[in-house]
Design an enzyme around this catalytic site. Structure first.
Site, PDB file in Angstrom:
ATOM      1  N   LYS A  90       0.753  -1.244   0.002  1.00 41.79           N
ATOM      2  CA  LYS A  90       0.210  -0.168   0.103  1.00 41.79           C
ATOM      3  C   LYS A  90       0.924   1.232   0.231  1.00 41.79           C
ATOM      4  CE  LYS A  90      -3.764   2.487   0.438  1.00 41.79           C
ATOM      5  NZ  LYS A  90      -3.446   3.047  -0.894  1.00 41.79           N
ATOM      6  N   LYS A 114       5.465   3.789   8.317  1.00 39.27           N
ATOM      7  CA  LYS A 114       4.372   4.386   8.439  1.00 39.27           C
ATOM      8  C   LYS A 114       3.089   3.685   8.616  1.00 39.27           C
ATOM      9  CE  LYS A 114       4.282   7.601   5.395  1.00 39.27           C
ATOM     10  NZ  LYS A 114       3.919   8.482   4.215  1.00 39.27           N
ATOM     11  N   LYS A 126       5.132   1.645  -3.235  1.00 37.43           N
ATOM     12  CA  LYS A 126       5.256   3.124  -3.752  1.00 37.43           C
ATOM     13  C   LYS A 126       5.562   3.118  -5.398  1.00 37.43           C
ATOM     14  CE  LYS A 126       4.674   7.301  -2.479  1.00 37.43           C
ATOM     15  NZ  LYS A 126       4.295   7.828  -1.066  1.00 37.43           N
ATOM     16  N   ASP A 166       0.139  10.753  -4.631  1.00 38.29           N
ATOM     17  CA  ASP A 166       1.348  11.378  -3.939  1.00 38.29           C
ATOM     18  C   ASP A 166       1.596  12.831  -4.903  1.00 38.29           C
ATOM     19  OD1 ASP A 166       3.514  10.688  -1.748  1.00 38.29           O
ATOM     20  OD2 ASP A 166       4.650  11.557  -3.643  1.00 38.29           O
TER      21      ASP A 166
END
Ligand code: NDP
Ligand code: 2IT
Length: 449
Positions: A90, A114, A126, A166
């Site tokens: 994720k 995180k 990512k 993002d």
């Protein structure tokens, strides 16, 4: 330094010589968890650290698309599937010309920690591309997103890997990506992307979540240190998704936000930033921040001449770097300290260089670390996924309440890990240790994989 740590650090440096951001992120985490590693010599035999810092998989692919003028352009796409230890991969997608393997790996690595801090079942990943959405038409953005998804769809799925936004990827891009995924797969898989529009599976508060969450974390950190946001002067770098909603919540808490920026320069408005105008310029017109002067000619525009934003020269109580990595250098940290700042909240991922972060902590400035302080976005992404699975929507207040609880809990985890190892208010080390301990337990439980 602990011998095992030293060996792992030397190994990672040798193997990743040309990936400075990734090395920076790994070194920052590994050096800060030394007290834990000292207590666990058994980690070496099972190569726990080596396995934690090596991505499970990296996919790199060609992304061709045709510009409006007929020219075909080729970009490079990435997805780093870093860790599925505690849930499906994720993490967001970044479209920015600076994107390369080092940046995507550093972001993926940070994301594991995180996501662990959120307490929700999400692993780390990512992705992105060196495509620059700036100045492109809607049609160009759509064609690029469709081409990107034509390859990415092979690797993702609502129980496999769930991308989101993002830098350079917001609701518009997620919409085009979702449409193409649905068309190719011929299935409505609501939870395959998060940050979706509200009309087709998005969650209320996802848009606001990272910025709001940053301020909730800041509220807790300040309260713990007998301070509050009310009446404080705040400067915020960036004028994108994170910066805008951090500004909104800071204003709600009675702070006076006097400056915001983009990559070309910053606006300093002593009377307080006109957030509605910033939203109009950035969210609606996709313009440049200097256009603020047209309506507020008395505000000051300071152009960015070098690498470092002029925003850190402005006197402030609280600084919120919400643009990009390494935007707060050692010199910027010194300027903030000279100007009397009491706290820095990392809305962006790794916005402080290692030297800057150390300087701030050593000089008694409270630092809210990015892995913890900006986790609200991905946390509400997970809440969006759960709504998609339930086929049911929560109200704005329900999701906001959840966000508030999650951020409060994350602060508590950082504080208690810092206390446990006598680290004072070094919440950066606290965040790393709290996340690491959770991940280490899961790794041991799952055997050598
Ligand atoms: P946006 O694309 O919405 O906004 C980015 C902002 O930062 C813009 O104002 C942009 O200016 C500025 N910026 C970007 N790159 C640079 C650069 N190299 N130098 C100077 N300024 C730059 O992105 P987000 O607000 O979503 O993301 C901001 C940061 O927050 C990133 O670090 C991201 O990883 C992090 N983050 C985002 C989350 C999310 O949910 N969106 C969640 C957690 C963290 P310009 O327009 O001029 O390029
Ligand atoms: O850095 C981040 O946490 C994000 N860009 C959000 C990721 C997500 O999956 O919502």
């Amino acid at each position: 330094m602990n011998e095992y740590l030293k060996k792992v650090l030397n190994g990672v440096r040798e193997k990743n010589l040309y990936e400075p951001e990734y090395l920076q992120a790994v070194e920052e985490v590994l050096t800060s968890i030394e007290p834990v590693i000292n207590q666990h010599p058994e980690y070496e035999k099972i190569a726990l650290l080596e396995r934690m810092i090596e991505p499970e998989r990296i996919v790199i692919f060609r992304v061709p698309y045709v510009m409006d003028n007929g020219q075909t352009v080729v970009h490079r796409g990435y997805r780093v599937q870093f860790s599925s230890l505690i849930g499906p991969y994720k993490g967001g997608l970044r479209f920015h010309p600076s994107v390369n393997q080092s940046i995507i790996k550093f972001l993926g690595f940070e994301q594991i920690f995180k996501n662990a801090l959120t307490g929700l079942p999400i692993g780390g990943g990512k992705g992105g591309s060196d495509f620059d959405p700036k100045g492109k038409s809607d049609d160009e953005i759509m064609r690029f997103c469709q081409s990107f998804m034509t390859e990415l769809q092979r690797h993702i799925g609502q129980d496999i890997d769930i991308p989101a936004g993002d830098i350079g990827v917001g609701e518009r891009e997620i919409g085009y990506l979702f449409g193409q995924y649905k068309r190719i797969k011929d299935i409505y898989e609501g939870g395959v992307l998060t940050g979706k529009g509200l009309s087709y599976g998005g969650s209320l508060v996802r848009k606001e979540a990272t910025g709001f969450g940053l301020i909730y974390f800041m509220r807790e950190m300040l309260a713990e240190n007998k301070q509050s946001l009310a009446g404080k002067t705040v400067t915020i770098s960036g004028a994108g998704n994170v910066a805008i909603y951090a500004c909104q919540k800071a204003l709600e808490y009675g702070a006076n936000v006097v400056a915001m920026s983009d990559s070309k320069g910053c606006i300093y408005d002593k009377n307080g930033i006109d957030l509605n105008l910033i939203k109009q310029i950035k969210e609606v017109e996709r313009g440049r921040i200097f256009e603020y002067l047209k309506k507020h000619p008395k505000a000051e525009y300071i152009e960015c001449n070098g690498e470092v934003s002029p925003i850190w020269e402005i006197k402030t109580d609280i600084a919120l770097p919400c643009a990009t990595q390494n935007e707060v250098t050692l010199n910027a940290a010194k300027r903030l300290a000279e100007n009397g700042a009491i706290a820095v909240g990392e809305g962006a991922n790794m916005p402080c260089t290692k030297e800057a972060a150390e300087y701030l902590i050593n000089n008694g400035i409270l630092l809210a670390p990015s892995k913890a302080a900006n986790a609200g976005g991905v946390a509400i992404s997970a809440v969006e996924m759960s709504q998609n699975s339930m086929r049911y929507y929560l109200s704005f207040d329900e999701v906001d309440k959840k966000l508030n609880e999650i951020m409060t809990n994350i602060f508590k985890s950082c504080k208690s890990a810092a206390n446990q190892y006598n680290l004072g208010n070094n919440y950066t080390a606290g965040a790393n240790i709290a996340a690491f301990n959770k991940l280490a337990q899961a790794m041991i439980a799952q055997g050598i994989v």
